[in-house]
Write a protein that holds these residues in place. Structure first.
Motif, mmCIF file in Angstrom:
data_model
loop_
_atom_site.group_PDB
_atom_site.id
_atom_site.type_symbol
_atom_site.label_atom_id
_atom_site.label_comp_id
_atom_site.label_asym_id
_atom_site.label_seq_id
_atom_site.Cartn_x
_atom_site.Cartn_y
_atom_site.Cartn_z
ATOM 1 N N ARG A 281 -37.207 25.985 24.606
ATOM 2 C CA ARG A 281 -38.055 24.679 25.024
ATOM 3 C C ARG A 281 -37.127 23.824 26.048
ATOM 4 O O ARG A 281 -36.032 23.690 25.503
ATOM 5 C CB ARG A 281 -38.492 24.043 23.750
ATOM 6 C CG ARG A 281 -39.501 24.745 22.803
ATOM 7 C CD ARG A 281 -39.885 23.895 21.625
ATOM 8 N NE ARG A 281 -40.664 24.636 20.540
ATOM 9 C CZ ARG A 281 -40.581 24.883 19.509
ATOM 10 N NH1 ARG A 281 -39.473 24.452 18.915
ATOM 11 N NH2 ARG A 281 -41.368 25.428 18.697
ATOM 12 N N VAL B 74 -36.495 19.722 26.346
ATOM 13 C CA VAL B 74 -36.694 18.538 25.687
ATOM 14 C C VAL B 74 -36.117 17.365 26.363
ATOM 15 O O VAL B 74 -34.813 17.521 26.825
ATOM 16 C CB VAL B 74 -36.151 18.481 24.140
ATOM 17 C CG1 VAL B 74 -36.362 17.114 23.483
ATOM 18 C CG2 VAL B 74 -36.682 19.450 23.320
ATOM 19 N N GLU C 167 -41.655 20.305 26.803
ATOM 20 C CA GLU C 167 -42.334 20.343 25.662
ATOM 21 C C GLU C 167 -42.303 18.949 24.971
ATOM 22 O O GLU C 167 -43.392 18.910 24.118
ATOM 23 C CB GLU C 167 -41.800 21.595 24.918
ATOM 24 C CG GLU C 167 -42.277 23.055 25.371
ATOM 25 C CD GLU C 167 -41.571 23.359 26.733
ATOM 26 O OE1 GLU C 167 -42.182 24.198 27.528
ATOM 27 O OE2 GLU C 167 -40.339 22.896 26.841
ATOM 28 N N ALA C 168 -41.419 18.350 24.965
ATOM 29 C CA ALA C 168 -41.310 17.091 24.063
ATOM 30 C C ALA C 168 -40.374 15.997 24.616
ATOM 31 O O ALA C 168 -39.629 16.492 25.518
ATOM 32 C CB ALA C 168 -41.001 17.462 22.791
ATOM 33 N N THR D 285 -45.750 15.594 23.173
ATOM 34 C CA THR D 285 -45.023 15.350 21.864
ATOM 35 C C THR D 285 -44.002 14.384 22.261
ATOM 36 O O THR D 285 -43.321 14.460 22.989
ATOM 37 C CB THR D 285 -44.425 16.807 21.669
ATOM 38 O OG1 THR D 285 -45.665 17.770 21.416
ATOM 39 C CG2 THR D 285 -43.715 16.649 20.239
ATOM 40 N N LEU D 286 -43.897 13.369 21.265
ATOM 41 C CA LEU D 286 -43.028 12.304 21.171
ATOM 42 C C LEU D 286 -42.225 11.849 19.911
ATOM 43 O O LEU D 286 -43.036 11.658 19.070
ATOM 44 C CB LEU D 286 -43.682 11.066 21.936
ATOM 45 C CG LEU D 286 -42.842 9.843 21.942
ATOM 46 C CD1 LEU D 286 -41.721 9.903 22.988
ATOM 47 C CD2 LEU D 286 -43.700 8.499 22.311
ATOM 48 N N SER E 130 -49.072 13.265 20.368
ATOM 49 C CA SER E 130 -48.436 13.590 19.132
ATOM 50 C C SER E 130 -47.230 12.825 19.105
ATOM 51 O O SER E 130 -46.457 12.978 19.753
ATOM 52 C CB SER E 130 -48.283 15.059 18.870
ATOM 53 O OG SER E 130 -49.284 16.192 19.336
ATOM 54 N N LEU F 212 -39.216 16.495 15.082
ATOM 55 C CA LEU F 212 -39.636 17.261 16.518
ATOM 56 C C LEU F 212 -40.417 18.722 16.146
ATOM 57 O O LEU F 212 -41.505 19.030 16.674
ATOM 58 C CB LEU F 212 -38.574 17.330 17.146
ATOM 59 C CG LEU F 212 -38.629 18.207 18.863
ATOM 60 C CD1 LEU F 212 -39.524 17.201 19.420
ATOM 61 C CD2 LEU F 212 -37.332 18.254 19.603
ATOM 62 N N LEU G 259 -44.687 19.596 16.763
ATOM 63 C CA LEU G 259 -44.736 21.003 17.527
ATOM 64 C C LEU G 259 -45.667 21.943 16.913
ATOM 65 O O LEU G 259 -46.289 22.730 17.127
ATOM 66 C CB LEU G 259 -43.497 21.714 17.975
ATOM 67 C CG LEU G 259 -42.823 20.897 19.093
ATOM 68 C CD1 LEU G 259 -41.222 21.487 19.235
ATOM 69 C CD2 LEU G 259 -43.320 20.783 20.454
#
Length: 345
Positions: free
Chosen positions: A2, A4, A81-82, A124-125, A177, A236, A240
Motif C-alpha cells: 500500500r 500511504v 490507498e490512504a 481513507t483518512l 472513510s 488505518l 481499510l
C-alpha cells in the motif's frame, strides 16, 4: 504494498509514523512545508534515516496553496490507498498570539487536503485531532461522545474541532472513510523543543530553574510516541477493513500526571534535582487531560504499554545524543533520586 501519504512527515510524530509504516511493509510518501515554528534542521534530522529507505519519498509542499499545488508537488505515478494527516500548526500558547495563522494552516490546509482526496478519489483518512478539543470538560475521563459545543478555549483547539467537522462533511458528501484520532500530550525521542518534557530536561541539564505555571496541580495524560503511532496504524487498518466508516477515538495513556509529579520524574530520569520557579497560569491551558480509551481498545485493540518512567528513560537516552550531559557536580549518584523540589520565589 500500500502507498500511504503522510502529511507533517518531518515532524516528531510524523517521522516515527513513517518509520513504522515502512517497517510494516508500506510505501510512504511524506509531505511537509517546514513551517518555521522550530528549526528546519531538526526536521531534516528527523528525515535523515527515512530518506535512505527505498520505499520512502519526500516532497516539500504547503497545503495552504491548494489541492492543485499539492498534486503538482507529489511524485508522479503513485496511487494512494490512504492519508494520515498530521500537518498542522501546533501548540495552545502560540495560537493565542497567531490565531489567524492557526486557522489558515489547520482549517484551510485541511480543506485543501480533503479537496485533493476528493479529486484523486482517495477514500481513507486518519486525521490527527487533539485532546485540546475537550476544553475544561467537567466529566473525566474524557469520552468521545462528550458534547463539545462552546468547549474550545484556545484557537488551536477550535482549529482542531473545525478539522473534525470538515472530515465529517467529506464523509457525508463523498463517502470518505475517516478516523479522527485525538492525541493526548505525546512525548518521546524527537519531541518538539518547545514542549514541556523536552524543555524541562534541557533546563535541568543547563542548571536552570523549571517554570511552573499555576500551582503545579495541572495534569496531562502523557502518551509515549510509540503507543500513539501504534494507535494510528491500528486506526488505518480498521478503516481499510471497514470502508465507509466514520469514527472518533481517544489515543491517550489514561493516566494523568500532575505537573509537579512530572517535573520530579524528569529530574529522576535526568539525574538533576529540579528547582521550581512558580509563575501565573497561562491563558488557554486546560486543567486536566484524561483519555477514556475504551472505544479505541474496543474498535482498534489499542492498548498503551509504555510507563512514564520508561518513556522518560528513552527520551533522555535520545536527548543525550543531542546535547552534552550536565556537569557531574549537578548529577545525583547513580540509582539515587534527586533531592526534593525546592520552590524559588
Amino acid at each position: 504494498m500500500r502507498t500511504v501519504l503522510v502529511t507533517g512527515s518531518a515532524g516528531f510524530i510524523g517521522s516515527h509514523l513513517c518509520e513504522r509504516l515502512l517497517a510494516d511493509g508500506h510505501r510512504v510518501v511524506g509531505v511537509d512545508n517546514f513551517d518555521p515554528f522550530y528549526s528546519q534542521s531538526i526536521k531534516e534530522g528527523n528525515l535523515a534515516a527515512l530518506r535512505q529507505h527505498p520505499h520512502f519519498r519526500f516532497c516539500q509542499a504547503d497545503l495552504r496553496q491548494g489541492a492543485a499545488a499539492l498534486q503538482a508537488a507529489l511524485p508522479a505515478g503513485f496511487t494512494y490507498e490512504a492519508v494520515v494527516h498530521l500537518a498542522a500548526k501546533a501548540g495552545v500558547g502560540p495560537s493565542l498570539r497567531e490565531p489567524a495563522a492557526y486557522m489558515e494552516n489547520n482549517v484551510l490546509g485541511t480543506t485543501h487536503l480533503l479537496e485533493w482526496m476528493r479529486q484523486q478519489e482517495v477514500k481513507t483518512l486518519v486525521f490527527a485531532s487533539s485532546s485540546s478539543v475537550y476544553g475544561n470538560t467537567p466529566r473525566t475521563p474524557f469520552r468521545e461522545d462528550e458534547s463539545l459545543l462552546a468547549r474550545s478555549i484556545s484557537p488551536y483547539a477550535a482549529s482542531k474541532l473545525a478539522g473534525e467537522a470538515l472530515t465529517f462533511t467529506y464523509h457525508h458528501l463523498y463517502q470518505l472513510s475517516v478516523l479522527n484520532a485525538r492525541f493526548f500530550t505525546v512525548y518521546g525521542p524527537r519531541q518538539r523543543p518547545d514542549l514541556a518534557i523536552h524543555k524541562f530536561a534541557r533546563l535541568l541539564r543547563a542548571g536552570q530553574p523549571i517554570p511552573v505555571y499555576g500551582d503545579g496541580s495541572m495534569a496531562r495524560d502523557y502518551t509515549f510516541v510509540a503507543d500513539t503511532v501504534d494507535g494510528i496504524v491500528r486506526g488505518l487498518e480498521y478503516l481499510l477493513a471497514h470502508p465507509g466508516a466514520y469514527e472518533t477515538v481517544n489515543l491517550g495513556n489514561s493516566q494523568p500526571v500532575p505537573l509537579l509529579e512530572l517535573v520530579a520524574a524528569i529530574g529522576l530520569a535526568v539525574g538533576v534535582a529540579p528547582v521550581l520557579q512558580f509563575q501565573p497560569a497561562q491563558a488557554g491551558d486546560v486543567d486536566i487531560t484524561y483519555a477514556d480509551n475504551e472505544k479505541a481498545a474496543r474498535l482498534l485493540g489499542y492498548q498503551p504499554r509504555t510507563t512514564l518512567a520508561e518513556g522518560l528513560r528513552q527520551f533522555v537516552g535520545w536527548l543525550d545524543t543531542q546535547v552534552a550531559p550536565a556537569e557531574p557536580a549537578t548529577l545525583a549518584p547513580a540509582g539515587q533520586a534527586p533531592v526534593a523540589l525546592t520552590p524559588r520565589s
